[in-house]
Design a protein around this motif. Structure first.
Motif, PDB file in Angstrom:
ATOM      1  N   ARG A 113     -16.044   4.227 -26.867  1.00  0.00           N
ATOM      2  CA  ARG A 113     -15.603   5.565 -27.255  1.00  0.00           C
ATOM      3  C   ARG A 113     -14.067   5.612 -27.121  1.00  0.00           C
ATOM      4  O   ARG A 113     -13.538   5.673 -26.004  1.00  0.00           O
ATOM      5  CB  ARG A 113     -16.264   6.632 -26.367  1.00  0.00           C
ATOM      6  N   CYS A 161     -20.826   9.127 -21.971  1.00  0.00           N
ATOM      7  CA  CYS A 161     -19.940  10.064 -22.659  1.00  0.00           C
ATOM      8  C   CYS A 161     -20.518  11.478 -22.554  1.00  0.00           C
ATOM      9  O   CYS A 161     -21.724  11.677 -22.690  1.00  0.00           O
ATOM     10  CB  CYS A 161     -19.803   9.668 -24.126  1.00  0.00           C
ATOM     11  N   TYR A 296     -14.727  19.112 -23.207  1.00  0.00           N
ATOM     12  CA  TYR A 296     -15.516  18.855 -21.995  1.00  0.00           C
ATOM     13  C   TYR A 296     -15.855  20.136 -21.250  1.00  0.00           C
ATOM     14  O   TYR A 296     -15.795  20.216 -20.021  1.00  0.00           O
ATOM     15  CB  TYR A 296     -14.813  17.818 -21.101  1.00  0.00           C
TER      16      TYR A 296
HETATM   17 MO    MO Z   1     -16.600  10.516 -23.951  1.00  0.00          MO
END
Ligand code: MO
Ligand code: MTE
Length: 437
Positions: A113, A161, A296
Motif C-alpha cells: 500500500r 490497512c 483514518y
Molecule cells: Mo493503509
C-alpha cells in the motif's frame, strides 16, 4: 458483494505505454515507441498468447494483442507473486486469501500500500533515522548504529490497512477497493521503538509521535509528504513496535519500506511508516498528511449509507477491529464425490486486543462450530485456526468464519457504512460445492 479489480489493459496502456509493455511483457522494446518487442519481452508475450508469433518482427510495440485486449492483466511487481493490483500509480496490491495461508506471510505475498512514489537508489549504509521534537537529546542513527546500540528482536506482527474490506461498502467509498487482502503477518527484525525513544529521552510534554518517510508525493512536489501519520505516546511506548530493517530474515522488500520502517501492529497500517527517516515527538496530535479527518476517521455516530458527514463529526480510529480470514481451501472448491466433511484453516487477529475464539458456519450463520486456535507466536501476531465442517447433503454451501476478541466483540455479518470505507470486519465467506455421492 465484494469485487476484485484487476487493471484493465487499455487503462494500463493509456497511462504509459512503455511502462505497460514493461509490466505486461517484462521490457520496453524501444524508448521512442517505434521499435518492436524483442528478446525476453517477446518470449513473455508469446507465452501469454499461447504460442510462437510468426510475424512478431512487424508487431509494433505498445500494441495490445487482440487475444488479450479485452482482458485484464496481473500487473507484476518484482519480488511479489500472485498479488492483485488495485492501482499502479501509486502501487497498491492485495493478496488473495488462499495465498495468505502460511503462518508467516512470505515477502512475496505481503500486500503493498503506497500513497506516493517509493525512494529510488536507496543507500543503506548512509540511511539515517532522526528522533526530534519533545526529546531531551535529539539524535540521529545509522542502521548499523541502531543494530549495535539496541537489542535486536524478531516478532511476527500483523499489518492491516485501515481500508481493508473497503470494496464491501455500498454506496462505494473512494479509494483502493481492497477486498480482504490488505493484511500481512511477516516476521520483522529490528529494534524496539520504545528503547530508542527512551535513549533520546521522552519529555513529559510529548503526547504524540509523527512519522516521516523518504517517499515522494505523486505530484512531484518536494514540499508535500504522501503520508505522515503518528500515534499517541502510550501506543508508541508499547514494546511490540519495531523499527525494522529485516522481513522474514531478509532485506525488506523495496515496496514494503526498505531499508527501514516502523511496524506498529494493531493500529491501521498507515501508522507503520515505510522508508522511515524521522520520528518527531509532538506536544499535540500530529498534523502530518492524512492525520486530519476524514483520513483514518469514522463518524462518531452511525450515519445513513451515502450520507455527507462534516469533518468535525469524524473521529480518528486507533485499534483495528477483530477479524478473521479463511485461507484454506480457496473459495470455489468442489469436494470429491462422497466427501462430506472439510477441514479449513485460516488466521484471526484483533488489533490491540486478543482473539479468544473462531467459529465456522455452513448454514448462513444459523449454527456454529468452534475452530481450534493455535497459540500465538507473540502478542500482535495473527493467530492461526483450524476447524472442520460437515455437509448433510450435496449442493452449494457457503462457509462463514467469525472471530471473537477478549472484550467479547464478535465479527458482524456486515458493518455500518462510513464515508471512507474503513474498518470493514464483516465475516469472511467462501463458496464450496459438494457433489452428489
Ligand atoms: Mo493503509
Ligand atoms: N512512507 C510511507 N509509509 C507508509 C505508506 C506510505 O504510503 N508511505 N503507506 C502506509 C499504509 S496506508 C499502509 S496500510 C502500510 C502498508 O504496508 P505494506 O505496503 O508494507 O504492506 O504502510 C504504511 N506506511
Amino acid at each position: 458483494m465484494v469485487k476484485r479489480r484487476k487493471l484493465g489493459l487499455f487503462e494500463l496502456y493509456a497511462k504509459d505505454a512503455d511502462a505497460a509493455d514493461r509490466q505486461v511483457f517484462g521490457r520496453v522494446s524501444h524508448p521512442d515507441r517505434r521499435g518492436f518487442l524483442k528478446g525476453a519481452g517477446l518470449t513473455a508475450m508469446a507465452t501469454a498468447l499461447g504460442g510462437f508469433i510468426p510475424f512478431h518482427r512487424y508487431m509494433p510495440a505498445g500494441l495490445i494483442p487482440a487475444a488479450i485486449a479485452d482482458g485484464t492483466v496481473d500487473f507484476t511487481i518484482d519480488g511479489k507473486d500472485g498479488l492483485v493490483v488495485l492501482n499502479d500509480r501509486p502501487v497498491n496490491a492485495e493478496t488473495p486469501a488462499h495465498l495468505l495461508d502460511a503462518d508467516i506471510t512470505p515477502i512475496r505475498r505481503h500486500f503493498v500500500r503506497n500513497n506516493g512514489v517509493p525512494p529510488k537508489d536507496v543507500n543503506v549504509a548512509q540511511w539515517t533515522l532522526s528522533i526530534t521534537g519533545e526529546v531531551d537529546n535529539p539524535m540521529s542513527f545509522t542502521i548499523e548504529e541502531l543494530k549495535s546500540q539496541f537489542e535486536v528482536v524478531e516478532l511476527a506482527l500483523q499489518i492491516e490497512c485501515g481500508g481493508n474490506g473497503r470494496a464491501g461498502f455500498n454506496p462505494p467509498a473512494k479509494g483502493n477497493q481492497w477486498t480482504t487482502g490488505a493484511i500481512g503477518n511477516s516476521k520483522w527484525t529490528g529494534v524496539r521503538l520504545k528503547d530508542v525513544l527512551e535513549k533520546v529521552g521522552v519529555k513529559s510534554t510529548a503526547v504524540y509521535t509523527g512519522h516521516l518517510g523518504a517517499d515522494t508525493h505523486l505530484s512531484g512536489d518536494p514540499e508535500k509528504a504522501p503520508l505522515s501519520r503518528g500515534v499517541t505516546i502510550e501506543k508508541a511506548l508499547d514494546p511490540h513496535n519495531l523499527i525494522a530493517f529485516q522481513q522474514n530474515g531478509e532485506d525488506i522488500h523495496p515496496m514494503n519500506g526498505a531499508p527501514l520502517r516502523l511496524v506498529m501492529p494493531g493500529w491501521p497500517g498507515s501508522c507503520s511508516q515505510k522508508w522511515l527517516t524521522e520520528i518527531v515527538l509532538a506536544d499535540k496530535k500530529w498534523n502530518g498528511t492524512k492525520m486530519a479527518p476524514p483520513s483514518y476517521s469514522v463518524p462518531s455516530f452511525p450515519v445513513q449509507p451515502g450520507a455527507e458527514v462534516d469533518d468535525s463529526d469524524f473521529e480518528t480510529f486507533h485499534s483495528m477491529p477483530v477479524k478473521s480470514l479463511i485461507t484454506s481451501p480457496r473459495s470455489g472448491e468442489t469436494l470429491a464425490a462422497g466427501q462430506s466433511s472439510l477441514r479449513l484453516r485460516g488466521h484471526a487477529w484483533a488489533g490491540d486486543d486478543t482473539v479468544t475464539r473462531v467459529e465456522l458456519s455452513n448454514d448462513f450463520g444459523n449454527s456454529w462450530t468452534e475452530a481450534t486456535l493455535a497459540p500465538l507466536m507473540n502478542p500482535y501476531s495473527w493467530a492461526t485456526w483450524e476447524g472442520e465442517v460437515t455437509f448433510p447433503i450435496h449442493g452449494y454451501y457457503e462457509i462463514w468464519a467469525r472471530a471473537t476478541d477478549d472484550k467479547g466483540r464478535v465479527q458482524p455479518f456486515s458493518v455500518g457504512w462510513n464515508p471512507k470505507g474503513y474498518l470493514n470486519n464483516a465475516m469472511h465467506r467462501i463458496a464450496v460445492m459438494v457433489p452428489q455421492a
